[in-house]
Design a protein around this motif. Structure first.
Motif, PDB file in Angstrom:
ATOM      1  N   CYS A  49       0.732  -1.264   0.016  1.00  0.00           N
ATOM      2  CA  CYS A  49      -0.101   0.180  -0.069  1.00  0.00           C
ATOM      3  C   CYS A  49       0.818   1.290  -0.072  1.00  0.00           C
ATOM      4  CB  CYS A  49      -0.872  -0.120   1.217  1.00  0.00           C
ATOM      5  SG  CYS A  49      -2.072  -1.484   1.214  1.00  0.00           S
ATOM      6  N   GLU A  50       2.123   1.243   0.861  1.00  0.00           N
ATOM      7  CA  GLU A  50       2.600   2.569   0.514  1.00  0.00           C
ATOM      8  C   GLU A  50       4.196   2.404   0.922  1.00  0.00           C
ATOM      9  OE1 GLU A  50       2.202   4.643   4.280  1.00  0.00           O
ATOM     10  OE2 GLU A  50       2.059   2.882   5.483  1.00  0.00           O
ATOM     11  N   VAL A  51       5.187   3.471   0.443  1.00  0.00           N
ATOM     12  CA  VAL A  51       6.312   3.391   0.633  1.00  0.00           C
ATOM     13  C   VAL A  51       6.478   4.506   1.832  1.00  0.00           C
ATOM     14  CG1 VAL A  51       8.781   3.974  -0.078  1.00  0.00           C
ATOM     15  CG2 VAL A  51       7.001   2.872  -1.646  1.00  0.00           C
ATOM     16  N   ARG A  52       7.191   3.962   2.722  1.00  0.00           N
ATOM     17  CA  ARG A  52       7.398   4.863   4.119  1.00  0.00           C
ATOM     18  C   ARG A  52       8.447   5.451   4.221  1.00  0.00           C
ATOM     19  NH1 ARG A  52       4.469   1.478   8.873  1.00  0.00           N
ATOM     20  NH2 ARG A  52       2.475   0.958   7.736  1.00  0.00           N
ATOM     21  N   ARG A  53       9.583   4.790   3.649  1.00  0.00           N
ATOM     22  CA  ARG A  53      11.186   5.273   3.729  1.00  0.00           C
ATOM     23  C   ARG A  53      11.842   4.892   2.467  1.00  0.00           C
ATOM     24  NH1 ARG A  53      14.432   6.706   8.880  1.00  0.00           N
ATOM     25  NH2 ARG A  53      16.597   6.338   7.728  1.00  0.00           N
ATOM     26  N   VAL A  54      12.873   5.527   2.260  1.00  0.00           N
ATOM     27  CA  VAL A  54      13.841   5.081   1.227  1.00  0.00           C
ATOM     28  C   VAL A  54      15.280   5.289   1.772  1.00  0.00           C
ATOM     29  CG1 VAL A  54      14.631   5.317  -1.080  1.00  0.00           C
ATOM     30  CG2 VAL A  54      12.233   5.223  -0.676  1.00  0.00           C
ATOM     31  N   ASP A  55      16.148   4.313   1.795  1.00  0.00           N
ATOM     32  CA  ASP A  55      17.428   4.864   2.191  1.00  0.00           C
ATOM     33  C   ASP A  55      18.292   4.260   1.217  1.00  0.00           C
ATOM     34  OD1 ASP A  55      17.574   5.659   5.115  1.00  0.00           O
ATOM     35  OD2 ASP A  55      16.293   3.729   5.237  1.00  0.00           O
ATOM     36  N   VAL A  56      18.946   5.349   0.286  1.00  0.00           N
ATOM     37  CA  VAL A  56      19.815   5.237  -0.957  1.00  0.00           C
ATOM     38  C   VAL A  56      21.170   4.851  -0.466  1.00  0.00           C
ATOM     39  CG1 VAL A  56      20.706   6.194  -3.067  1.00  0.00           C
ATOM     40  CG2 VAL A  56      18.282   6.673  -2.162  1.00  0.00           C
ATOM     41  N   MET A  57      21.719   3.765  -0.897  1.00  0.00           N
ATOM     42  CA  MET A  57      23.174   3.382  -0.753  1.00  0.00           C
ATOM     43  C   MET A  57      24.053   4.224  -1.348  1.00  0.00           C
ATOM     44  SD  MET A  57      22.729   0.548   0.841  1.00  0.00           S
ATOM     45  CE  MET A  57      24.438  -0.094   0.928  1.00  0.00           C
ATOM     46  N   PRO A  58      25.289   4.463  -0.721  1.00  0.00           N
ATOM     47  CA  PRO A  58      26.184   5.327  -1.391  1.00  0.00           C
ATOM     48  C   PRO A  58      26.680   4.703  -2.560  1.00  0.00           C
ATOM     49  CG  PRO A  58      26.814   4.669   1.088  1.00  0.00           C
ATOM     50  CD  PRO A  58      25.757   3.746   0.720  1.00  0.00           C
ATOM     51  N   ALA A  59      26.928   5.580  -3.571  1.00  0.00           N
ATOM     52  CA  ALA A  59      27.473   5.069  -4.909  1.00  0.00           C
ATOM     53  C   ALA A  59      28.867   4.161  -4.864  1.00  0.00           C
ATOM     54  CB  ALA A  59      27.704   6.241  -5.886  1.00  0.00           C
ATOM     55  N   ASP A  60      29.392   4.251  -3.842  1.00  0.00           N
ATOM     56  CA  ASP A  60      30.714   3.447  -3.747  1.00  0.00           C
ATOM     57  C   ASP A  60      30.363   2.410  -3.203  1.00  0.00           C
ATOM     58  OD1 ASP A  60      32.481   5.534  -4.154  1.00  0.00           O
ATOM     59  OD2 ASP A  60      33.258   5.985  -1.976  1.00  0.00           O
TER      60      ASP A  60
END
Ligand code: PXL
Length: 276
Positions: A49-60
């Motif tokens: 139903c929902e996206v509550r949070r997004v943590d993007v990984m460092p490009a490295d």
């Protein structure tokens, strides 16, 4: 070695709910009996139903994951899903070129539930840096509208858009119709080497949450089937049939949650690939 299978790779985000992203990709790879490696670009906290949070990984981190996989596994075919930002796109492009990967790019921008999965400035990076390296791109209609910078309303509009994207980036295109189903058929528009085709299966009418992950599943099924050496027509038919089957044989995991699930039956005879 007679027990050899192809190693394939997904470069995508994690979906904690298991419907889309890395989880859908690995489930699909497994079903087609290819070995799946996975490079995680982001961790999403979500359910159907929902996206509550997004943590993007460092490009490295993405770069190290890619190098570890590609230094050892003879990956020829890889798919990309959620790439989140410019830095990750540039790192994926650099290594895809270095290792001569055949890329299937699902240009994930916004989740079915409406969450932004690609930063706005990264849309241009995806087009300029990644699309020219792709064998196939698989936009849905909202993504194609962003890429073409105009609304796409009719099947005639979809065909022009698919051709235009092919000509601009020299990659083959599957423009997915799921957001515009008006008949009893789900008709995608394909542009292969400049020629237009329709790829159709019966439409499945189900609760919208169940359709979460169709795009990921399609591009993973394309990747798996290319890796097993089928020709492009067979690959598209097998992948479309798998998405149709996954919807048709969806499974309930609670009283209210129905999820796509790898089908027990083969539905290739329900799919048509015709010249337009
Ligand atoms: O279906 C697009 C998509 C791709 N990747 C991740 C997602 C979603 C949609 O929610 O969460 C990680």
């Amino acid at each position: 070695m007679n027990n050899r299978i192809p190693a394939v790779l997904t470069i995508a985000g994690s979906d904690s709910g298991g419907g889309a992203g890395i989880q859908a990709d690995l489930r699909t790879f497994h079903t087609f009996r290819v070995y799946g490696c996975s490079v995680i670009t982001a961790v999403t906290a979500q359910n159907p139903c929902e996206v509550r949070r997004v943590d993007v990984m460092p490009a490295d981190s993405v770069k190290s994951q890619l190098e570890c996989v590609l230094d050892q596994f003879p990956v020829q075919f890889a798919k990309t899903g959620m790439l989140a930002n410019c830095e990750i796109i540039e790192c994926v492009a650099e290594l895809a070129e270095k290792y001569a990967l055949q890329l299937i790019v699902d240009p994930v921008m916004v989740s079915t539930s409406g969450a932004r999965l690609l930063e706005e400035p990264a849309v241009a990076a995806m087009q300029n840096v990644l699309f020219p390296l792709a064998r196939w791109i698989t936009p849905n209609i909202p993504e194609a509208e962003l890429l073409c910078a105009r609304p796409l309303k009719s099947p005639a509009d979809f065909a022009v858009a698919a051709q235009q994207l092919y000509e601009r980036y020299h990659c083959n295109v599957i423009l997915k119709s799921g957001h515009a189903i008006s008949s009893d058929q789900a008709v995608d528009i394909v542009c292969y080497q400049g020629k237009l085709f329709t790829l159709s299966s019966p439409a499945v009418s189900i609760k919208s949450n169940t359709a979460h992950g169709t795009g990921c599943t399609l591009s993973a099924a394309l990747t798996a089937n290319f890796a097993t050496g089928k020709n492009w027509q067979e690959v598209l038919i097998a992948a479309k049939a798998f998405v149709y089957g996954s919807l048709n044989e969806h499974m309930c995991v609670s009283d209210t949650l129905a999820q796509m699930y790898p089908p027990l039956n083969n539905y290739s005879d329900k799919v048509r690939l015709n010249e337009l």
